[in-house]
Design a protein around this motif. Structure first.
Motif, PDB file in Angstrom:
ATOM      1  N   SER A  25      30.128   3.712  93.764  1.00  0.00           N
ATOM      2  CA  SER A  25      31.403   4.134  94.338  1.00  0.00           C
ATOM      3  C   SER A  25      31.283   4.121  95.851  1.00  0.00           C
ATOM      4  O   SER A  25      30.188   4.247  96.401  1.00  0.00           O
ATOM      5  N   VAL A  26      32.428   3.924  96.509  1.00  0.00           N
ATOM      6  CA  VAL A  26      32.478   3.933  97.974  1.00  0.00           C
ATOM      7  C   VAL A  26      33.601   4.877  98.394  1.00  0.00           C
ATOM      8  O   VAL A  26      34.732   4.761  97.929  1.00  0.00           O
ATOM      9  N   ALA A  27      33.258   5.813  99.281  1.00  0.00           N
ATOM     10  CA  ALA A  27      34.213   6.794  99.775  1.00  0.00           C
ATOM     11  C   ALA A  27      34.832   6.310 101.087  1.00  0.00           C
ATOM     12  O   ALA A  27      34.281   5.433 101.754  1.00  0.00           O
ATOM     13  N   PRO A  28      35.971   6.862 101.487  1.00  0.00           N
ATOM     14  CA  PRO A  28      36.602   6.460 102.750  1.00  0.00           C
ATOM     15  C   PRO A  28      35.644   6.622 103.934  1.00  0.00           C
ATOM     16  O   PRO A  28      34.947   7.645 104.050  1.00  0.00           O
ATOM     17  N   GLY A  29      35.575   5.618 104.782  1.00  0.00           N
ATOM     18  CA  GLY A  29      34.779   5.678 105.996  1.00  0.00           C
ATOM     19  C   GLY A  29      33.289   5.495 105.812  1.00  0.00           C
ATOM     20  O   GLY A  29      32.527   5.530 106.778  1.00  0.00           O
ATOM     21  N   LEU A 133      40.263  -7.959 109.164  1.00  0.00           N
ATOM     22  CA  LEU A 133      40.741  -6.763 109.859  1.00  0.00           C
ATOM     23  C   LEU A 133      42.232  -6.821 110.162  1.00  0.00           C
ATOM     24  O   LEU A 133      42.885  -5.775 110.267  1.00  0.00           O
ATOM     25  N   LEU A 134      42.772  -8.022 110.298  1.00  0.00           N
ATOM     26  CA  LEU A 134      44.213  -8.154 110.557  1.00  0.00           C
ATOM     27  C   LEU A 134      45.048  -7.603 109.406  1.00  0.00           C
ATOM     28  O   LEU A 134      46.212  -7.252 109.596  1.00  0.00           O
ATOM     29  N   GLU A 135      44.446  -7.508 108.225  1.00  0.00           N
ATOM     30  CA  GLU A 135      45.172  -6.967 107.067  1.00  0.00           C
ATOM     31  C   GLU A 135      45.151  -5.442 107.041  1.00  0.00           C
ATOM     32  O   GLU A 135      45.668  -4.830 106.119  1.00  0.00           O
ATOM     33  N   LYS A 136      44.495  -4.820 108.056  1.00  0.00           N
ATOM     34  CA  LYS A 136      44.379  -3.360 108.126  1.00  0.00           C
ATOM     35  C   LYS A 136      43.804  -2.787 106.821  1.00  0.00           C
ATOM     36  O   LYS A 136      44.418  -1.947 106.148  1.00  0.00           O
ATOM     37  N   PRO A 137      42.580  -3.200 106.491  1.00  0.00           N
ATOM     38  CA  PRO A 137      42.020  -2.806 105.197  1.00  0.00           C
ATOM     39  C   PRO A 137      41.543  -1.356 105.163  1.00  0.00           C
ATOM     40  O   PRO A 137      41.224  -0.761 106.192  1.00  0.00           O
ATOM     41  N   ASP A 138      41.485  -0.821 103.939  1.00  0.00           N
ATOM     42  CA  ASP A 138      40.849   0.476 103.705  1.00  0.00           C
ATOM     43  C   ASP A 138      39.336   0.297 103.597  1.00  0.00           C
ATOM     44  O   ASP A 138      38.577   1.205 103.901  1.00  0.00           O
ATOM     45  N   ILE A 139      38.932  -0.894 103.116  1.00  0.00           N
ATOM     46  CA  ILE A 139      37.517  -1.180 102.920  1.00  0.00           C
ATOM     47  C   ILE A 139      37.232  -2.631 103.260  1.00  0.00           C
ATOM     48  O   ILE A 139      38.028  -3.526 102.925  1.00  0.00           O
ATOM     49  N   LEU A 140      36.132  -2.853 103.960  1.00  0.00           N
ATOM     50  CA  LEU A 140      35.627  -4.200 104.214  1.00  0.00           C
ATOM     51  C   LEU A 140      34.515  -4.475 103.209  1.00  0.00           C
ATOM     52  O   LEU A 140      33.592  -3.677 103.053  1.00  0.00           O
ATOM     53  N   ILE A 141      34.610  -5.611 102.525  1.00  0.00           N
ATOM     54  CA  ILE A 141      33.552  -6.025 101.610  1.00  0.00           C
ATOM     55  C   ILE A 141      32.952  -7.307 102.175  1.00  0.00           C
ATOM     56  O   ILE A 141      33.631  -8.329 102.314  1.00  0.00           O
ATOM     57  N   LEU A 142      31.673  -7.227 102.547  1.00  0.00           N
ATOM     58  CA  LEU A 142      31.010  -8.301 103.291  1.00  0.00           C
ATOM     59  C   LEU A 142      29.834  -8.830 102.480  1.00  0.00           C
ATOM     60  O   LEU A 142      28.904  -8.079 102.160  1.00  0.00           O
ATOM     61  N   ASP A 143      29.859 -10.118 102.160  1.00  0.00           N
ATOM     62  CA  ASP A 143      28.802 -10.725 101.356  1.00  0.00           C
ATOM     63  C   ASP A 143      27.825 -11.482 102.255  1.00  0.00           C
ATOM     64  O   ASP A 143      28.110 -12.597 102.695  1.00  0.00           O
ATOM     65  N   ARG A 165      33.980   0.502 112.288  1.00  0.00           N
ATOM     66  CA  ARG A 165      34.061   1.690 111.423  1.00  0.00           C
ATOM     67  C   ARG A 165      34.373   2.937 112.248  1.00  0.00           C
ATOM     68  O   ARG A 165      35.215   3.750 111.879  1.00  0.00           O
ATOM     69  N   ARG A 166      33.717   3.063 113.390  1.00  0.00           N
ATOM     70  CA  ARG A 166      33.947   4.229 114.248  1.00  0.00           C
ATOM     71  C   ARG A 166      35.396   4.270 114.741  1.00  0.00           C
ATOM     72  O   ARG A 166      36.023   5.322 114.783  1.00  0.00           O
ATOM     73  N   ASP A 167      35.940   3.116 115.124  1.00  0.00           N
ATOM     74  CA  ASP A 167      37.271   3.065 115.726  1.00  0.00           C
ATOM     75  C   ASP A 167      38.402   3.139 114.712  1.00  0.00           C
ATOM     76  O   ASP A 167      39.481   3.650 115.017  1.00  0.00           O
ATOM     77  N   THR A 168      38.189   2.599 113.507  1.00  0.00           N
ATOM     78  CA  THR A 168      39.278   2.493 112.531  1.00  0.00           C
ATOM     79  C   THR A 168      39.094   3.376 111.307  1.00  0.00           C
ATOM     80  O   THR A 168      40.050   3.625 110.574  1.00  0.00           O
ATOM     81  N   GLY A 169      37.869   3.830 111.060  1.00  0.00           N
ATOM     82  CA  GLY A 169      37.614   4.617 109.864  1.00  0.00           C
ATOM     83  C   GLY A 169      37.503   3.792 108.601  1.00  0.00           C
ATOM     84  O   GLY A 169      37.447   4.343 107.492  1.00  0.00           O
ATOM     85  N   HIS A 246      27.458   9.715 108.150  1.00  0.00           N
ATOM     86  CA  HIS A 246      28.597  10.606 107.989  1.00  0.00           C
ATOM     87  C   HIS A 246      28.413  11.368 106.686  1.00  0.00           C
ATOM     88  O   HIS A 246      27.680  10.960 105.797  1.00  0.00           O
ATOM     89  N   ALA A 247      29.115  12.474 106.576  1.00  0.00           N
ATOM     90  CA  ALA A 247      28.942  13.325 105.408  1.00  0.00           C
ATOM     91  C   ALA A 247      29.393  12.605 104.147  1.00  0.00           C
ATOM     92  O   ALA A 247      30.409  11.935 104.123  1.00  0.00           O
TER      93      ALA A 247
END
Length: 259
Positions: A25-29, A133-143, A165-169, A246-247
């Protein structure tokens, strides 16, 4: 809240069992890095999470989840005329200013008119990131986003991801091609070899016997952590004792083991 979660995820290619009951699982940020040897199922895991490959088990995504996907390779006809500007407007159109601002953000300003086929490996990876990033994603998945880049290129790309990540969360789920080099900003490292061998914070995983057993003793058997030097833009080094994190719901020095 979880952005994306898989329970008992199993993938077969014909008779070959690629992934066996993987839970992730992946949490926000959060930044989660997956390491594993060739053939360990890293790309298959990402594709299954994205619904791009058949799988068994359950994948749950947050309602309305926007994913920015940066593939390992871009399958394009090199003879096809495709300027960067046009590529960034696929599939969603953006203003010239939005395109220019994003190219500047990822460190390749002013290349809108360049042909995609003429870009260097490092430039292409940053353009692929810009498109995601132009799509304003909640999550980046990088292969394996730094495969083929030299050490400086790899360090620079990792710093960019950390800054984004720091700038956009945005959350980040990334497969690393190098078993022994992981961005220090990773909140968790997952060691994969058909199943999850162990997971935890980078400085904990590097000492886990499961990691040592699976990946041997290259670089003294430890993960090398790219440390972001916040006060020196072009400085980078390996840090074996500290990671920016981050927590999240794993205890400070807890490493999860799996058989």
């Amino acid at each position: 809240m979880t952005l994306i979660k898989a329970k008992d995820l199993t993938v077969r290619h014909g008779a070959h069992l690629v992934l066996d009951q993987v839970n992730i699982s992946v949490a926000p940020g959060e930044i989660v890095t997956i390491v594993g040897p060739n053939g360990s199922g890293k790309t298959s895991l990402l594709r299954a999470l994205l619904g791009l490959t058949p799988s068994k088990g359950k994948v749950t995504r947050k309602a309305g989840l926007v994913v920015g996907y940066v593939p390992q390779k871009l399958a394009l006809d090199p003879t096809l005329p495709l300027p960067v500007r046009s590529f960034l407007n696929l599939p969603t159109s953006h203003t010239s200013q939005q395109v220019a601002d994003m190219l500047d953000r990822v460190g390749v300003p002013g290349i809108e008119a360049r042909q995609i086929a003429a870009l260097s490996g490092g430039q292409l990876q940053r353009v692929l990131l810009a498109r995601a990033l132009l799509e304003k994603p909640d999550i980046l998945i990088l292969d394996e986003p730094t495969q083929g880049l030299d050490q400086m290129g790899e360090a620079g790309f990792y710093r960019l991801i950390e800054d984004v990540r720091r700038d956009t969360g945005v959350a980040v789920l990334m497969v690393s091609h190098d078993l022994h080099v992981v961005m220090s900003a990773s909140d968790r490292v997952i060691c994969l070899n058909g199943h999850i061998c162990c997971e935890g914070k980078p400085h904990v995983v590097q000492n886990a016997p499961e990691y040592r057993a699976l990946f041997g003793h290259g670089t003294q058997g430890a993960l090398a952590l790219y440390q972001h030097a916040h006060d020196h833009d072009h400085d980078c080094g390996h840090d074996h004792g500290h990671d920016h994190h981050h927590a999240h719901d794993t205890a400070p020095d807890e490493v999860e083991h799996a058989g």
